[in-house]
Design a protein around this motif. Structure first.
Motif, PDB file in Angstrom:
ATOM      1  N   THR A 160      16.529 -20.391 -25.264  1.00 22.31           N
ATOM      2  CA  THR A 160      17.942 -20.759 -25.202  1.00 22.31           C
ATOM      3  C   THR A 160      18.771 -19.563 -24.725  1.00 22.31           C
ATOM      4  OG1 THR A 160      17.571 -22.386 -26.946  1.00 22.31           O
ATOM      5  CG2 THR A 160      19.856 -21.770 -26.494  1.00 22.31           C
ATOM      6  N   SER A 161      18.440 -18.371 -25.188  1.00 26.60           N
ATOM      7  CA  SER A 161      19.116 -17.158 -24.708  1.00 26.60           C
ATOM      8  C   SER A 161      18.925 -16.994 -23.203  1.00 26.60           C
ATOM      9  CB  SER A 161      18.569 -15.917 -25.425  1.00 26.60           C
ATOM     10  OG  SER A 161      18.894 -15.929 -26.782  1.00 26.60           O
ATOM     11  N   GLU A 185      20.851 -17.229 -17.523  1.00 21.38           N
ATOM     12  CA  GLU A 185      20.782 -17.886 -16.217  1.00 21.38           C
ATOM     13  C   GLU A 185      22.121 -18.532 -15.849  1.00 21.38           C
ATOM     14  OE1 GLU A 185      17.562 -20.610 -16.819  1.00 21.38           O
ATOM     15  OE2 GLU A 185      16.055 -19.015 -16.736  1.00 21.38           O
ATOM     16  N   ALA A 186      22.742 -19.203 -16.792  1.00 14.25           N
ATOM     17  CA  ALA A 186      24.022 -19.859 -16.513  1.00 14.25           C
ATOM     18  C   ALA A 186      25.074 -18.829 -16.123  1.00 14.25           C
ATOM     19  CB  ALA A 186      24.477 -20.659 -17.729  1.00 14.25           C
ATOM     20  N   LEU A 187      25.120 -17.712 -16.839  1.00 11.64           N
ATOM     21  CA  LEU A 187      26.084 -16.664 -16.508  1.00 11.64           C
ATOM     22  C   LEU A 187      25.823 -16.070 -15.132  1.00 11.64           C
ATOM     23  CD1 LEU A 187      26.502 -14.761 -19.889  1.00 11.64           C
ATOM     24  CD2 LEU A 187      28.299 -15.917 -18.589  1.00 11.64           C
ATOM     25  N   ALA A 188      24.569 -15.874 -14.802  1.00 12.44           N
ATOM     26  CA  ALA A 188      24.208 -15.238 -13.538  1.00 12.44           C
ATOM     27  C   ALA A 188      24.379 -16.165 -12.334  1.00 12.44           C
ATOM     28  CB  ALA A 188      22.761 -14.741 -13.603  1.00 12.44           C
ATOM     29  N   GLU A 189      24.176 -17.456 -12.538  1.00  6.65           N
ATOM     30  CA  GLU A 189      24.114 -18.373 -11.405  1.00  6.65           C
ATOM     31  C   GLU A 189      25.352 -19.229 -11.186  1.00  6.65           C
ATOM     32  OE1 GLU A 189      20.496 -20.563 -12.087  1.00  6.65           O
ATOM     33  OE2 GLU A 189      19.283 -18.732 -12.070  1.00  6.65           O
ATOM     34  N   GLU A 190      26.217 -19.328 -12.174  1.00  4.80           N
ATOM     35  CA  GLU A 190      27.406 -20.175 -12.046  1.00  4.80           C
ATOM     36  C   GLU A 190      28.651 -19.327 -11.787  1.00  4.80           C
ATOM     37  OE1 GLU A 190      27.414 -23.391 -11.854  1.00  4.80           O
ATOM     38  OE2 GLU A 190      25.360 -23.762 -12.512  1.00  4.80           O
ATOM     39  N   ALA A 191      29.333 -19.594 -10.701  1.00  4.86           N
ATOM     40  CA  ALA A 191      30.563 -18.863 -10.386  1.00  4.86           C
ATOM     41  C   ALA A 191      31.712 -19.296 -11.300  1.00  4.86           C
ATOM     42  CB  ALA A 191      30.946 -19.078  -8.924  1.00  4.86           C
ATOM     43  N   ARG A 199      29.200 -25.110 -19.753  1.00  7.12           N
ATOM     44  CA  ARG A 199      28.700 -26.496 -19.731  1.00  7.12           C
ATOM     45  C   ARG A 199      27.183 -26.507 -19.479  1.00  7.12           C
ATOM     46  NH1 ARG A 199      32.017 -30.490 -18.768  1.00  7.12           N
ATOM     47  NH2 ARG A 199      33.454 -29.143 -17.648  1.00  7.12           N
ATOM     48  N   ARG A 200      26.758 -25.741 -18.489  1.00 10.93           N
ATOM     49  CA  ARG A 200      25.325 -25.678 -18.160  1.00 10.93           C
ATOM     50  C   ARG A 200      24.522 -25.155 -19.350  1.00 10.93           C
ATOM     51  NH1 ARG A 200      22.723 -22.331 -13.085  1.00 10.93           N
ATOM     52  NH2 ARG A 200      20.625 -22.158 -13.954  1.00 10.93           N
ATOM     53  N   PHE A 201      25.030 -24.100 -19.987  1.00 16.33           N
ATOM     54  CA  PHE A 201      24.329 -23.544 -21.143  1.00 16.33           C
ATOM     55  C   PHE A 201      24.202 -24.569 -22.271  1.00 16.33           C
ATOM     56  CE2 PHE A 201      24.998 -21.970 -25.439  1.00 16.33           C
ATOM     57  CZ  PHE A 201      23.728 -21.469 -25.655  1.00 16.33           C
ATOM     58  N   VAL A 202      25.292 -25.253 -22.598  1.00 12.88           N
ATOM     59  CA  VAL A 202      25.272 -26.211 -23.708  1.00 12.88           C
ATOM     60  C   VAL A 202      24.244 -27.315 -23.450  1.00 12.88           C
ATOM     61  CG1 VAL A 202      26.626 -28.011 -24.864  1.00 12.88           C
ATOM     62  CG2 VAL A 202      27.591 -25.723 -24.540  1.00 12.88           C
ATOM     63  N   HIS A 203      24.212 -27.841 -22.250  1.00 12.02           N
ATOM     64  CA  HIS A 203      23.246 -28.891 -21.937  1.00 12.02           C
ATOM     65  C   HIS A 203      21.813 -28.341 -21.940  1.00 12.02           C
ATOM     66  CE1 HIS A 203      25.913 -32.276 -21.250  1.00 12.02           C
ATOM     67  NE2 HIS A 203      26.745 -31.436 -20.663  1.00 12.02           N
ATOM     68  N   ALA A 204      21.628 -27.113 -21.473  1.00 14.17           N
ATOM     69  CA  ALA A 204      20.295 -26.492 -21.493  1.00 14.17           C
ATOM     70  C   ALA A 204      19.845 -26.243 -22.934  1.00 14.17           C
ATOM     71  CB  ALA A 204      20.300 -25.190 -20.700  1.00 14.17           C
ATOM     72  N   GLU A 235      28.226 -15.753 -27.206  1.00 10.97           N
ATOM     73  CA  GLU A 235      29.527 -15.091 -27.176  1.00 10.97           C
ATOM     74  C   GLU A 235      29.913 -14.711 -25.751  1.00 10.97           C
ATOM     75  OE1 GLU A 235      29.243 -11.850 -29.983  1.00 10.97           O
ATOM     76  OE2 GLU A 235      29.641 -13.180 -31.676  1.00 10.97           O
ATOM     77  N   GLY A 236      28.944 -14.220 -24.970  1.00 12.42           N
ATOM     78  CA  GLY A 236      29.216 -13.840 -23.587  1.00 12.42           C
ATOM     79  C   GLY A 236      29.644 -15.011 -22.722  1.00 12.42           C
ATOM     80  N   VAL A 237      28.952 -16.131 -22.851  1.00 12.18           N
ATOM     81  CA  VAL A 237      29.299 -17.327 -22.081  1.00 12.18           C
ATOM     82  C   VAL A 237      30.694 -17.807 -22.471  1.00 12.18           C
ATOM     83  CG1 VAL A 237      28.706 -19.748 -21.662  1.00 12.18           C
ATOM     84  CG2 VAL A 237      26.895 -18.036 -21.735  1.00 12.18           C
TER      85      VAL A 237
END
Length: 184
Positions: free
Chosen positions: A47-48, A53-59, A66-71, A107-109
Motif C-alpha cells: 500500500t505504501s 507510485e501515485a505521487l510520482a506518476e500523477e501530476a 484518488r488513485r492511492f485510495v482505490h489502490a 500524509e504525503g499524498v
C-alpha cells in the motif's frame, strides 16, 4: 484467506489453498502470529508503494490521492483491522516500520492535495484511514459475496466529499493518527 475468513482461518486450510503442504507453512512461520504479522506488513508495504507510485506518476494532486485510495482498496487494506485485533505483538519492529512508512506516505499524498487547494483542510490522515478501513471491509454476515463491486463506488462517493470547496461543516474534530492509537 484472511480477507475471506479472518485471522483465525486454519493454517492447514491456508496451506491447501496455497497448494503447499502444511509442513511448508509451519517451516516458514513459527506460529499463526508470525504469519499474520508478515501478511499485515506485506499489505502495508504494498500500500505504501501504491502511494509512492501515485505521487510520482500523477501530476494532479487530488488524482494522486484518488488513485492511492482505490489502490489501497485493491490491496485489501480494510482486512487489516480484524487481523490487528488478533493476538500478536503489535509493537514488533517490522510492524512499526511498515506502519510508519504507510502513515508517512498517506500524509504525503494528503499534504500534496491540501497544498494544491484540492483537499478540505478539516480532514486528517486518521479520517482517511478510518474511511478506507470501513468502506473496504465486507459487511458482517455478507460472506464477501461480490462485495468488491461496491467498494470503489463507495470510495468515490467518499472522495468526492473530501474535495474543496466543502459543501458542509464537519461535526467534531479531524481524526489524527494519535487519536487512532489511543488505548480504549
Amino acid at each position: 484467506m484472511f480477507v475471506e475468513f479472518g485471522p483465525e482461518v486454519p493454517l492447514d486450510e491456508i496451506a491447501r489453498r496455497a497448494g503447499v503442504g502444511n509442513a511448508t507453512v509451519y517451516r516458514h512461520f513459527a506460529d499463526r502470529s508470525v504469519l499474520v504479522r508478515e501478511v499485515v506488513c506485506s499489505v502495508m508495504d504494498r500500500t505504501s508503494e501504491r502511494a509512492e507510485e501515485a505521487l510520482a506518476e500523477e501530476a494532479d494532486a487530488f488524482q494522486a490521492l484518488r488513485r492511492f485510495v482505490h489502490a489501497a482498496a485493491d490491496e485489501r487494506i480494510g482486512a487489516l483491522c480484524p487481523m490487528l485485533s488478533s493476538a500478536f505483538d503489535k509493537d514488533h519492529a517490522d510492524l512499526d516500520d511498515a506502519r510508519r512508512r504507510l502513515e508517512a506516505q498517506v500524509e504525503g499524498v494528503m499534504e500534496r492535495a491540501r497544498a494544491a487547494g484540492q483537499l478540505r483542510t478539516d480532514i486528517a490522515v486518521g479520517d482517511l484511514l478510518v474511511a478506507l478501513s470501513q468502506l473496504t471491509r465486507p459487511l458482517p454476515g455478507s460472506g464477501c459475496v461480490d462485495f468488491d463491486q461496491f467498494v470503489h463506488r463507495h470510495l468515490q462517493l467518499f472522495l468526492d466529499g473530501l474535495q474543496t470547496p466543502a459543501r458542509s461543516e464537519l461535526p467534531g474534530a479531524a481524526a489524527t493518527l494519535e487519536d487512532l492509537r489511543r488505548p480504549e
